[in-house]
Write a protein that holds these residues in place. Sequence first.
Motif, PDB file in Angstrom:
ATOM      1  N   ALA A 159       0.858  -1.173   0.000  1.00  9.71           N
ATOM      2  CA  ALA A 159       0.000   0.000   0.000  1.00  9.71           C
ATOM      3  C   ALA A 159       0.901   1.231   0.000  1.00  9.71           C
ATOM      4  O   ALA A 159       1.975   1.217   0.592  1.00  9.71           O
ATOM      5  N   THR A 167       4.524  -2.970   3.454  1.00  9.14           N
ATOM      6  CA  THR A 167       4.723  -4.271   2.819  1.00  9.14           C
ATOM      7  C   THR A 167       4.725  -5.376   3.869  1.00  9.14           C
ATOM      8  O   THR A 167       4.835  -5.119   5.066  1.00  9.14           O
ATOM      9  N   SER A 201      -9.402  -5.614   6.387  1.00  7.63           N
ATOM     10  CA  SER A 201      -9.046  -4.251   6.002  1.00  7.63           C
ATOM     11  C   SER A 201      -8.548  -3.507   7.240  1.00  7.63           C
ATOM     12  O   SER A 201      -9.163  -3.568   8.305  1.00  7.63           O
ATOM     13  N   ILE A 241      -4.877  -0.891   3.971  1.00  7.09           N
ATOM     14  CA  ILE A 241      -4.258  -2.092   3.428  1.00  7.09           C
ATOM     15  C   ILE A 241      -5.152  -3.291   3.690  1.00  7.09           C
ATOM     16  O   ILE A 241      -5.984  -3.273   4.598  1.00  7.09           O
TER      17      ILE A 241
END
Length: 170
Positions: A23, A31, A126, A139
Amino acid sequence: MTTNTLFAAASAAFLAMVSAPMAFAADITVTDAYLRVSGAMAKSAAAFMVIENHGAEDRLIDARSDLAQKVELHTHLQDANGVMKMIHVAEGFPIAAGENHVLQRGGDHVMFLGLNSVPVAGESISLTLTFEKAGDVTIEVPVDNERMPDMGKMDHSTMGHGKMKGGASN
């Protein structure tokens, strides 16, 4: 399908697959995120990830998710008796300019308290991370209860092995 159409479709699929676990927002990249849940009756969960800051100093100040009634930034600290305690870090986590901040087991992490449901392996949740400067980064975090921490690994690259003598130790 023509070769060009097939190549375009394969390229699009590859790009979607490669970019999915990341993201971006302003100068922040997230990551290697994953979520651990202790079991089917769990009341809490924790998320871990690598936050990369490609800009000026920033700070992760909040996290939100519909997964739980409360989402907090946590860390582990050792008390005077040598006992590790997990605590809420209200001020958040600073992320130096050009540096990474690793949220990992046994250290800083995102804590989900009072789960509304218990996600299982293969599902994703989420999570919105809020940074002082970069703002919100949302993300998708996959559930991975099998993942083992990298704790205990040593970085041998800085140990000066070139100066070691072969044979018996001194």
